[in-house]
Design a protein around this motif. Structure first.
Motif, short mmCIF file in Angstrom:
data_model
loop_
_atom_site.label_atom_id
_atom_site.label_comp_id
_atom_site.label_asym_id
_atom_site.label_seq_id
_atom_site.Cartn_x
_atom_site.Cartn_y
_atom_site.Cartn_z
N ALA A 17 39.06 125.08 1.30
CA ALA A 17 38.21 125.64 2.35
C ALA A 17 36.83 125.97 1.81
CB ALA A 17 38.85 126.89 2.94
N LEU A 18 36.78 126.49 0.58
CA LEU A 18 35.50 126.81 -0.03
C LEU A 18 34.70 125.53 -0.28
CD1 LEU A 18 33.58 128.90 -1.24
CD2 LEU A 18 34.82 128.70 -3.40
N VAL A 19 35.37 124.49 -0.76
CA VAL A 19 34.70 123.20 -0.99
C VAL A 19 34.19 122.63 0.33
CG1 VAL A 19 35.06 120.79 -1.70
CG2 VAL A 19 35.96 122.65 -3.10
N ALA A 20 35.01 122.70 1.38
CA ALA A 20 34.59 122.18 2.69
C ALA A 20 33.38 122.94 3.21
CB ALA A 20 35.75 122.28 3.68
N PHE A 21 33.39 124.25 3.01
CA PHE A 21 32.27 125.09 3.45
C PHE A 21 30.99 124.69 2.72
CE2 PHE A 21 29.70 128.96 2.89
CZ PHE A 21 29.48 129.32 4.21
N VAL A 22 31.08 124.51 1.40
CA VAL A 22 29.91 124.13 0.60
C VAL A 22 29.42 122.73 0.98
CG1 VAL A 22 29.11 123.60 -1.74
CG2 VAL A 22 30.52 125.63 -1.33
N VAL A 23 30.36 121.81 1.18
CA VAL A 23 29.98 120.46 1.60
C VAL A 23 29.25 120.50 2.94
CG1 VAL A 23 30.88 118.22 2.39
CG2 VAL A 23 31.78 119.26 0.31
N GLY A 24 29.76 121.30 3.87
CA GLY A 24 29.10 121.44 5.16
C GLY A 24 27.70 122.00 5.04
N ARG A 25 27.53 123.01 4.19
CA ARG A 25 26.20 123.61 3.99
C ARG A 25 25.24 122.62 3.35
NH1 ARG A 25 23.63 126.00 6.58
NH2 ARG A 25 25.08 125.35 8.14
N LEU A 26 25.73 121.84 2.37
CA LEU A 26 24.86 120.87 1.70
C LEU A 26 24.45 119.77 2.67
CD1 LEU A 26 26.60 120.53 -1.79
CD2 LEU A 26 24.44 121.68 -1.26
N LEU A 27 25.38 119.31 3.50
CA LEU A 27 25.03 118.29 4.48
C LEU A 27 24.01 118.83 5.48
CD1 LEU A 27 28.52 116.69 5.21
CD2 LEU A 27 26.59 115.65 4.00
N ALA A 28 24.16 120.09 5.86
CA ALA A 28 23.20 120.70 6.80
C ALA A 28 21.81 120.76 6.17
CB ALA A 28 23.67 122.09 7.19
N LEU A 29 21.75 120.93 4.86
CA LEU A 29 20.46 121.02 4.19
C LEU A 29 19.81 119.65 3.99
CD1 LEU A 29 21.21 123.70 1.43
CD2 LEU A 29 19.74 123.98 3.42
N PHE A 30 20.63 118.62 3.71
CA PHE A 30 20.06 117.34 3.32
C PHE A 30 20.04 116.30 4.44
CE2 PHE A 30 21.38 119.15 -0.80
CZ PHE A 30 20.15 119.08 -1.46
N LEU A 31 20.86 116.49 5.47
CA LEU A 31 20.76 115.60 6.62
C LEU A 31 19.53 115.98 7.46
CD1 LEU A 31 24.48 115.40 7.83
CD2 LEU A 31 23.17 113.61 6.68
N PRO A 32 19.06 115.07 8.30
CA PRO A 32 17.93 115.42 9.19
C PRO A 32 18.26 116.68 9.99
CG PRO A 32 18.34 113.07 9.27
CD PRO A 32 19.46 113.65 8.45
N PHE A 33 17.28 117.56 10.10
CA PHE A 33 17.48 118.85 10.78
C PHE A 33 17.83 118.62 12.25
CE2 PHE A 33 16.08 122.56 13.17
CZ PHE A 33 16.67 123.59 12.45
N ARG A 34 18.82 119.36 12.71
CA ARG A 34 19.25 119.27 14.11
C ARG A 34 19.19 120.67 14.72
NH1 ARG A 34 24.98 116.80 16.55
NH2 ARG A 34 24.01 115.80 18.36
N LEU A 35 18.29 120.85 15.68
CA LEU A 35 18.13 122.13 16.34
C LEU A 35 19.36 122.44 17.18
CD1 LEU A 35 16.08 124.47 16.91
CD2 LEU A 35 15.37 123.17 18.93
N ARG A 36 19.81 123.69 17.11
CA ARG A 36 20.98 124.08 17.88
C ARG A 36 20.67 123.99 19.38
NH1 ARG A 36 24.83 126.94 14.55
NH2 ARG A 36 24.03 126.97 12.42
N PRO A 37 21.64 123.57 20.18
CA PRO A 37 21.38 123.35 21.61
C PRO A 37 20.87 124.59 22.33
CG PRO A 37 23.74 123.24 21.10
CD PRO A 37 23.01 123.20 19.81
N ILE A 38 21.27 125.78 21.91
CA ILE A 38 20.84 126.99 22.60
C ILE A 38 19.33 127.18 22.53
CG2 ILE A 38 21.08 128.57 20.62
CD1 ILE A 38 22.30 130.59 22.58
N TYR A 39 18.69 126.60 21.52
CA TYR A 39 17.24 126.74 21.35
C TYR A 39 16.46 125.56 21.92
CZ TYR A 39 18.77 130.20 17.90
OH TYR A 39 19.37 131.26 17.28
#
Length: 231
Positions: free
Chosen positions: A69-91
């Motif tokens: 779970a910790l690895v998955a969390f870190v992988v998710g955070r790294l992908l969020a940082l290095f993939l093209p930025f995606r604005l959350r729909p609420i904004y």
């Protein structure tokens, strides 16, 4: 926003009751730690302490599940940082969708990319890990992750459907790989033996770790964001 996201998000907004009470209930489900991580973490505690012939296996699996779970969390955070930025729909006002609570939404998530969902990655890893050990309880854990963690975040506009699908896929894949006997053998048995030999230190550290899991590492992330802004 692709057609898949548009269809599902529009459907959720229009099919759900329009009352403010319903939106408030969903907001509570999305925010309360009890409905997110505390329940599956409590199941892991039961898995650890339940006596029986498979005790050592279950304890090794608990360690491997938390590590996954910790690895998955870190992988998710790294992908969020290095993939093209995606604005959350609420904004994103260009979507033409009115999300419940949008007028009261804080701006602290505006800086965090929407893809993938770290909530889905972390808690789906835990839920699938529980499924690998206890099938029926694991099914309930997966449903809890989908209905009380993933779906409310889509309904409230915190994520697109593809965000939570990507996060859930990351979590399920990582835990399916890292809990295999060959991959957990180099670390899980040693951690289990350390906790059993030194329960005072071991359970103290476990408590602190479970607290951080339950709160989604909010404080370390806020500290990292503050340091980033200072630099």
């Amino acid at each position: 926003m692709n057609a898949f996201d548009t269809t599902i998000q529009t459907f959720l907004i229009h099919i759900a009751p329009s009352s403010g009470f319903f939106a408030q209930v969903v907001s509570v489900l999305a925010d309360f730690y009890l409905f997110k991580g505390v329940l599956p973490l409590a199941i892991l505690c039961a898995m650890w302490f339940k006596p029986g012939s498979s005790l050592e296996y279950r304890r090794e699996m608990v360690v491997a599940i938390l590590f996954s779970a910790l690895v998955a969390f870190v992988v998710g955070r790294l992908l969020a940082l290095f993939l093209p930025f995606r604005l959350r729909p609420i904004y994103d006002t260009s979507l033409g969708l009115h999300f419940p609570g949008a007028s009261h939404a804080s701006d602290h998530l505006r800086l965090w990319s929407s893809l993938p969902s770290d909530h889905a990655a972390l808690w789906m890893a835990v839920a699938v890990g529980i499924f690998l050990v206890w099938r029926w309880i694991g099914v309930l854990a997966v449903l809890q992750c989908l209905l009380l963690i993933c779906l409310p975040r889509v309904y409230l506009g915190l994520h697109y459907p593809t965000d939570v699908l990507a996060g859930a896929s990351i979590g399920a894949t990582v835990v399916a790989i890292l809990t295999r006997a060959r991959l957990r053998a180099p670390f899980a048995p040693y951690i289990v033996r350390f906790i059993e030999r030194s329960p005072a230190v071991g359970y103290m550290m476990a408590f602190l770790l479970l607290f951080e899991f339950a709160t989604m590492f909010d404080e370390p992330r806020l500290l990292a964001l503050s340091l980033f802004k200072m630099l």
